[in-house]
Design a protein around this motif. Structure first.
Motif, PDB file in Angstrom:
ATOM      1  N   GLU A  20      23.135  -5.974  35.866  1.00 54.82           N
ATOM      2  CA  GLU A  20      21.805  -6.571  35.843  1.00 54.82           C
ATOM      3  C   GLU A  20      21.296  -6.726  34.406  1.00 54.82           C
ATOM      4  N   LEU A  21      20.610  -7.825  34.175  1.00 56.85           N
ATOM      5  CA  LEU A  21      20.046  -8.144  32.862  1.00 56.85           C
ATOM      6  C   LEU A  21      18.620  -8.627  33.046  1.00 56.85           C
ATOM      7  N   GLY A  22      17.696  -8.054  32.285  1.00 55.75           N
ATOM      8  CA  GLY A  22      16.334  -8.551  32.265  1.00 55.75           C
ATOM      9  C   GLY A  22      16.171  -9.574  31.151  1.00 55.75           C
ATOM     10  N   VAL A  23      15.505 -10.685  31.445  1.00 49.92           N
ATOM     11  CA  VAL A  23      15.289 -11.736  30.449  1.00 49.92           C
ATOM     12  C   VAL A  23      13.803 -12.094  30.414  1.00 49.92           C
ATOM     13  N   VAL A  24      13.168 -11.822  29.287  1.00 49.22           N
ATOM     14  CA  VAL A  24      11.769 -12.202  29.069  1.00 49.22           C
ATOM     15  C   VAL A  24      11.782 -13.546  28.360  1.00 49.22           C
ATOM     16  N   ARG A  25      11.502 -14.608  29.097  1.00 57.34           N
ATOM     17  CA  ARG A  25      11.621 -15.951  28.519  1.00 57.34           C
ATOM     18  C   ARG A  25      10.513 -16.245  27.515  1.00 57.34           C
ATOM     19  N   ASP A  26       9.369 -15.609  27.664  1.00 56.70           N
ATOM     20  CA  ASP A  26       8.270 -15.778  26.712  1.00 56.70           C
ATOM     21  C   ASP A  26       8.265 -14.592  25.755  1.00 56.70           C
ATOM     22  N   GLY A  27       9.181 -14.632  24.776  1.00 57.73           N
ATOM     23  CA  GLY A  27       9.286 -13.522  23.847  1.00 57.73           C
ATOM     24  C   GLY A  27       8.019 -13.269  23.059  1.00 57.73           C
ATOM     25  N   ALA A  28       7.224 -14.316  22.833  1.00 55.42           N
ATOM     26  CA  ALA A  28       5.984 -14.160  22.069  1.00 55.42           C
ATOM     27  C   ALA A  28       4.996 -13.237  22.771  1.00 55.42           C
ATOM     28  N   ALA A  29       5.159 -13.065  24.080  1.00 56.60           N
ATOM     29  CA  ALA A  29       4.261 -12.184  24.823  1.00 56.60           C
ATOM     30  C   ALA A  29       4.535 -10.712  24.533  1.00 56.60           C
ATOM     31  N   VAL A  30       5.716 -10.439  23.946  1.00 59.96           N
ATOM     32  CA  VAL A  30       6.079  -9.064  23.570  1.00 59.96           C
ATOM     33  C   VAL A  30       6.636  -9.137  22.149  1.00 59.96           C
ATOM     34  N   ALA A  31       5.771  -9.418  21.202  1.00 54.18           N
ATOM     35  CA  ALA A  31       6.224  -9.729  19.847  1.00 54.18           C
ATOM     36  C   ALA A  31       6.555  -8.496  19.018  1.00 54.18           C
ATOM     37  N   ASP A  32       5.931  -7.373  19.310  1.00 52.62           N
ATOM     38  CA  ASP A  32       6.098  -6.168  18.503  1.00 52.62           C
ATOM     39  C   ASP A  32       7.360  -5.406  18.911  1.00 52.62           C
ATOM     40  N   ASP A  33       8.105  -4.901  17.914  1.00 50.00           N
ATOM     41  CA  ASP A  33       9.344  -4.177  18.209  1.00 50.00           C
ATOM     42  C   ASP A  33       9.100  -2.962  19.097  1.00 50.00           C
ATOM     43  N   ALA A  34       8.045  -2.226  18.826  1.00 51.96           N
ATOM     44  CA  ALA A  34       7.753  -1.036  19.624  1.00 51.96           C
ATOM     45  C   ALA A  34       7.461  -1.418  21.075  1.00 51.96           C
ATOM     46  N   GLU A  35       6.790  -2.548  21.275  1.00 50.83           N
ATOM     47  CA  GLU A  35       6.499  -3.011  22.628  1.00 50.83           C
ATOM     48  C   GLU A  35       7.775  -3.456  23.334  1.00 50.83           C
ATOM     49  N   ARG A  36       8.678  -4.079  22.594  1.00 50.93           N
ATOM     50  CA  ARG A  36       9.947  -4.506  23.197  1.00 50.93           C
ATOM     51  C   ARG A  36      10.782  -3.298  23.622  1.00 50.93           C
ATOM     52  N   LEU A  37      10.832  -2.308  22.766  1.00 51.87           N
ATOM     53  CA  LEU A  37      11.561  -1.091  23.113  1.00 51.87           C
ATOM     54  C   LEU A  37      10.945  -0.432  24.342  1.00 51.87           C
ATOM     55  N   HIS A  38       9.622  -0.373  24.372  1.00 57.24           N
ATOM     56  CA  HIS A  38       8.931   0.249  25.508  1.00 57.24           C
ATOM     57  C   HIS A  38       9.236  -0.501  26.801  1.00 57.24           C
ATOM     58  N   LEU A  39       9.198  -1.832  26.755  1.00 57.76           N
ATOM     59  CA  LEU A  39       9.462  -2.608  27.966  1.00 57.76           C
ATOM     60  C   LEU A  39      10.919  -2.457  28.396  1.00 57.76           C
ATOM     61  N   THR A  42      11.185   0.787  30.038  1.00 53.37           N
ATOM     62  CA  THR A  42      10.498   0.791  31.330  1.00 53.37           C
ATOM     63  C   THR A  42      11.312   0.064  32.392  1.00 53.37           C
ATOM     64  N   LEU A  43      11.886  -1.090  32.025  1.00 52.64           N
ATOM     65  CA  LEU A  43      12.684  -1.851  32.986  1.00 52.64           C
ATOM     66  C   LEU A  43      13.969  -1.110  33.346  1.00 52.64           C
ATOM     67  N   GLY A  44      14.576  -0.449  32.366  1.00 49.52           N
ATOM     68  CA  GLY A  44      15.720   0.405  32.640  1.00 49.52           C
ATOM     69  C   GLY A  44      17.051  -0.295  32.809  1.00 49.52           C
ATOM     70  N   PHE A  45      17.138  -1.583  32.445  1.00 44.91           N
ATOM     71  CA  PHE A  45      18.424  -2.267  32.496  1.00 44.91           C
ATOM     72  C   PHE A  45      19.282  -1.828  31.304  1.00 44.91           C
ATOM     73  N   ALA A  46      20.592  -2.043  31.415  1.00 42.76           N
ATOM     74  CA  ALA A  46      21.464  -1.723  30.285  1.00 42.76           C
ATOM     75  C   ALA A  46      21.015  -2.485  29.046  1.00 42.76           C
ATOM     76  N   GLU A  47      20.626  -3.748  29.226  1.00 46.68           N
ATOM     77  CA  GLU A  47      20.023  -4.533  28.149  1.00 46.68           C
ATOM     78  C   GLU A  47      18.929  -5.431  28.703  1.00 46.68           C
ATOM     79  N   THR A  48      17.970  -5.714  27.847  1.00 49.61           N
ATOM     80  CA  THR A  48      16.905  -6.679  28.127  1.00 49.61           C
ATOM     81  C   THR A  48      16.876  -7.680  26.982  1.00 49.61           C
TER      82      THR A  48
END
Length: 213
Positions: A20-39, A42-48
């Motif tokens: 399974e892979l999570g894909v956030v198509r609107d990357g601008a909605a999670v622009a900060d590195d710390a927020e990306r790591l947190h998401l 939270t999602l728990g996939f091998a990669e997002t």
């Protein structure tokens, strides 16, 4: 809540399994590195994957514990979802193509993060392995049929971030293909399938089936 798609990458011939892979198509909605790591955590996939520019295929790849300059299953999944012929990762530009039910990418073997490739004497030995303690990223493999280039593999990231075993691992498959210098069909995890092929100039093609989760 941030919108995201989920796909299964490197599915088996019957369309089951895959990573399974999570894909956030609107990357601008999670622009900060710390927020990306947190998401990603939270999602728990091998990669997002965070798509920073869908038109030009710019992506940013995160595990639940770190950013990766390149990884195989996120690139295959993103190429399929975005229907693009090229992706731009932090490691470099990744070519992509479709051939029937397979989506393929081409990447330099040197882009793959370091992995310990550990060979076993039989597929049964690989099947019987217990998850090792954290500390080393291990790709355990054995020939299923050496003449046909068929491999049985399992992947143990060893990061201590909740991903004890990776169902299908593109980067490790790239490293194994480069080490053996031959095309492979890899059965990994519970029933995922990865196909690879070395190309001139250090390029490795890696492909598989992608399905919506």
């Amino acid at each position: 809540m941030i919108d995201y798609d989920v796909v299964r990458v490197f599915c088996g011939p019957d369309g089951k399994f895959g990573n399974e892979l999570g894909v956030v198509r609107d990357g601008a909605a999670v622009a900060d590195d710390a927020e990306r790591l947190h998401l990603a955590r939270t999602l728990g996939f091998a990669e997002t994957v965070f798509v920073d520019d869908e038109t030009s295929g710019v992506i940013d790849i995160w595990t639940p514990s770190m950013r990766l300059p390149f990884a195989g299953h996120p690139c295959v999944g993103a190429a399929w979802l975005l229907d693009t012929a090229e992706l731009t990762t932090r490691a470099g530009r990744v070519r992509a193509r479709r051939d029937g039910e397979f989506t393929w990418i081409a990447a330099q073997s040197g882009w793959a993060p370091p992995r310990t490739l550990k060979k076993f004497g039989s597929a049964g030995e690989v099947d019987a392995l217990e998850v090792p303690p954290p500390g080393e990223w291990v790709y355990a493999w054995a020939w299923q049929n050496e003449v046909a280039g068929e491999v049985r593999a399992r992947a143990f990231p060893g990061r201590g971030d909740g991903i004890d075993e990776d169902e299908a691992t593109g980067a490790a498959a790239i490293l194994l293909t480069a080490a053996l210098d031959r095309a492979l069909v890899i059965r990994q995890g519970r029933g995922s399938q990865i196909a690879t092929s070395p190309r001139p100039g250090g390029w490795i093609e890696i492909g598989g089936r992608v399905r919506p989760a």
